[in-house]
Scaffold this active site. Structure first.
Site, short mmCIF file in Angstrom:
data_model
loop_
_atom_site.label_atom_id
_atom_site.label_comp_id
_atom_site.label_asym_id
_atom_site.label_seq_id
_atom_site.Cartn_x
_atom_site.Cartn_y
_atom_site.Cartn_z
N VAL A 180 107.62 38.15 38.42
CA VAL A 180 106.45 37.28 38.30
C VAL A 180 106.65 35.96 39.04
O VAL A 180 107.76 35.43 39.11
CB VAL A 180 106.13 37.00 36.82
CG1 VAL A 180 107.27 36.24 36.13
CG2 VAL A 180 104.81 36.24 36.66
N ALA A 228 109.41 31.40 47.64
CA ALA A 228 109.58 32.76 47.12
C ALA A 228 109.04 33.75 48.14
O ALA A 228 108.08 33.45 48.86
CB ALA A 228 108.85 32.92 45.79
N ILE A 229 109.66 34.93 48.20
CA ILE A 229 109.26 35.95 49.16
C ILE A 229 109.13 37.29 48.45
O ILE A 229 110.00 37.68 47.66
CB ILE A 229 110.29 36.06 50.30
CG1 ILE A 229 110.31 34.76 51.12
CG2 ILE A 229 109.98 37.25 51.21
CD1 ILE A 229 111.40 34.72 52.17
N ALA A 268 105.67 32.18 49.77
CA ALA A 268 104.96 31.04 49.18
C ALA A 268 105.91 29.84 49.18
O ALA A 268 107.01 29.92 48.62
CB ALA A 268 104.51 31.37 47.76
N CYS A 311 110.41 34.67 39.26
CA CYS A 311 111.18 35.69 39.98
C CYS A 311 112.25 36.33 39.11
O CYS A 311 113.19 36.94 39.62
CB CYS A 311 111.79 35.11 41.25
SG CYS A 311 110.56 34.40 42.37
#
Length: 228
Positions: free
Chosen positions: A67, A131-132, A146, A162
């Site tokens: 998430v 984040a990827i 992001a 994450c």
């Protein structure tokens, strides 16, 4: 809208490949309204709220990873990339997306960013700034990265971002504020920009570093210029 837009573009590119036509790459850059997204196999154990009483909308998508939160002040890049045009290697692609962000932070903001072994994303000390999460079908990659620029980080408190419990989430704005309150202030290239300026600077830098990393020439279009 961004989710359905991506899926439409992926289907169009798959059709192009089947017809053996040129399949150019597409890059979507935007900010979301507040929303939580989960990956295909994300665990709801990483939510610190009841789904029936969620603080924001919650959507499960096809990307990998756990998430995360998207909202204003965060720049989201969705490359819909035909990896046949680049390198058919998912590890390379993930590292390339990380490298784009690392170059933005290093070159534009003089922020020392890095990878952490075993974890996807871009980090500054113990804070995750980017984040990827991706999805690949028939070597067409979508979803993406992001980057927290001026993001209100409070919504991250309601999840385990994450799925990583022992690390924090950060933003460019907060890191630069730390520079200004320390002896490292002189290292920052950007002189006290407001939120709008900071977002514009980060946006332009992301486009520049992305185009150089993937050797692409970007043709800009606004949403109003596109057909849905």
């Amino acid at each position: 809208m961004a989710w359905s837009w991506q899926k439409r573009l992926v289907n169009e590119k798959r059709d192009m490949i089947q017809r053996k036509e040129d399949c150019p790459d597409t890059l979507i850059v935007l900010q979301h309204n507040p929303v939580y997204t989960l990956g295909t196999s994300s665990s709801e154990n990483f939510l610190n709220f009841d789904l029936k009483n969620a603080p924001y909308e919650v959507h499960r998508t096809e990307r990998g990873g756990e998430v995360t939160y998207h909202g204003p002040g965060q720049l989201v890049m969705y490359p819909i990339i035909n990896l046949r045009n680049h390198k058919m290697d998912l590890h390379w692609y993930l590292r390339a997306l990380e490298e784009v962000v690392i170059r933005v932070l290093t070159k534009t903001f003089s922020i020392k960013a890095s990878r952490l072994e075993g974890l996807t994303g871009v980090w500054v000390d113990n804070q995750k700034l980017a984040a990827i999460g991706i999805r690949v079908t028939q070597w067409i990659a979508y979803h993406g990265l992001a980057l927290n620029v001026t993001t209100d980080l409070t919504p991250f408190d309601w999840i385990v971002p994450c799925g990583i419990r022992d690390r924090k989430v950060g933003s460019i704005k907060n890191v630069l504020a730390g520079f200004r309150s320390s002896s490292d202030c002189a290292e920052a290239n950007v002189d006290h920009p407001n939120d709008s300026q900071l977002l514009n600077i980060a946006h332009e830098s992301l486009l520049k570093e992305f185009s150089e990393m993937f050797q692409l020439r970007i043709q800009h279009k606004t949403i109003s210029e596109l057909e849905f």
